[in-house]
Write a protein that holds these residues in place. Sequence first.
Motif, PDB file in Angstrom:
ATOM      1  N   ALA A 157      -6.197  -4.567   1.840  1.00 45.13           N
ATOM      2  CA  ALA A 157      -5.885  -5.382   3.008  1.00 45.13           C
ATOM      3  C   ALA A 157      -5.583  -6.819   2.594  1.00 45.13           C
ATOM      4  O   ALA A 157      -4.872  -7.532   3.301  1.00 45.13           O
TER       5      ALA A 157
ATOM      6  N   HIS B 110       0.885   6.217   2.122  1.00 48.32           N
ATOM      7  CA  HIS B 110      -0.090   5.135   1.945  1.00 48.32           C
ATOM      8  C   HIS B 110      -1.077   5.492   0.838  1.00 48.32           C
ATOM      9  O   HIS B 110      -1.552   6.611   0.757  1.00 48.32           O
TER      10      HIS B 110
ATOM     11  N   THR C  15     -14.605  -4.595   0.308  1.00 50.28           N
ATOM     12  CA  THR C  15     -13.803  -3.542   0.948  1.00 50.28           C
ATOM     13  C   THR C  15     -12.410  -4.043   1.291  1.00 50.28           C
ATOM     14  O   THR C  15     -11.466  -3.261   1.312  1.00 50.28           O
ATOM     15  N   ARG C  16     -12.262  -5.326   1.556  1.00 45.98           N
ATOM     16  CA  ARG C  16     -10.953  -5.888   1.891  1.00 45.98           C
ATOM     17  C   ARG C  16     -10.003  -5.779   0.699  1.00 45.98           C
ATOM     18  O   ARG C  16      -8.799  -5.609   0.867  1.00 45.98           O
TER      19      ARG C  16
ATOM     20  N   SER D 223      -3.396  -2.707   7.891  1.00 41.35           N
ATOM     21  CA  SER D 223      -4.500  -3.591   8.256  1.00 41.35           C
ATOM     22  C   SER D 223      -3.925  -4.946   8.641  1.00 41.35           C
ATOM     23  O   SER D 223      -3.760  -5.816   7.810  1.00 41.35           O
TER      24      SER D 223
ATOM     25  N   LEU E 219      -9.447  -1.724  -0.073  1.00 45.01           N
ATOM     26  CA  LEU E 219      -8.542  -1.109   0.912  1.00 45.01           C
ATOM     27  C   LEU E 219      -7.147  -1.720   0.886  1.00 45.01           C
ATOM     28  O   LEU E 219      -6.283  -1.341   1.680  1.00 45.01           O
TER      29      LEU E 219
ATOM     30  N   ARG F 125       0.812  -1.215   0.000  1.00 45.04           N
ATOM     31  CA  ARG F 125       0.000   0.000   0.000  1.00 45.04           C
ATOM     32  C   ARG F 125       0.845   1.264   0.000  1.00 45.04           C
ATOM     33  O   ARG F 125       0.318   2.353  -0.056  1.00 45.04           O
TER      34      ARG F 125
ATOM     35  N   VAL G 284      -4.863   4.757   3.110  1.00 46.69           N
ATOM     36  CA  VAL G 284      -5.218   3.482   3.729  1.00 46.69           C
ATOM     37  C   VAL G 284      -4.248   3.171   4.851  1.00 46.69           C
ATOM     38  O   VAL G 284      -3.029   3.149   4.643  1.00 46.69           O
TER      39      VAL G 284
ATOM     40  N   ARG H 155      -4.192   6.249  -1.005  1.00 43.48           N
ATOM     41  CA  ARG H 155      -5.494   6.775  -0.602  1.00 43.48           C
ATOM     42  C   ARG H 155      -5.647   6.886   0.910  1.00 43.48           C
ATOM     43  O   ARG H 155      -6.732   6.757   1.445  1.00 43.48           O
TER      44      ARG H 155
END
Length: 125
Positions: A92, A36, A86-87, A43, A90, A30, A40, A38
């Motif tokens: 993650a 990072h 979303t995982r 995680s 993002l 990321r 983010v 955006r």
Amino acid sequence: MADHVLLTTLVASALPHLLKTLFDQQRPDRLTVRGHWRGVPFSGKRFDAFPSGHAVHVGALASAASRLPGRQRNIAWLVGAGLVATRIVLLAHWTSDVLAGLAIGVLTERTLRRFTGYGPDRDKR
């Protein structure tokens, strides 16, 4: 039904932690030149990408919801799909981590049906 959902939830909570000790899948990168991506945040641990714990939970509980009437079943899968998406967005997890997590969750729930009696065969008893 409640006993099955409770047992499914407990197993789906423990299983990703166990699998993450066996697999060292690195999370997506990321970091960019400007920080990072955006905004983010981090995680979880760097090498705990496989499987997505959120996806294992969603797969297991949405699989259990497959016994609900059509509208409720579809809502459960739709909300679950939004959550696991979303995982990926993002960063993650990799898409493969999420898809594998969903499959692991569904297989876990379907396996637990044999012990709890939850499922189509239950109505025949």
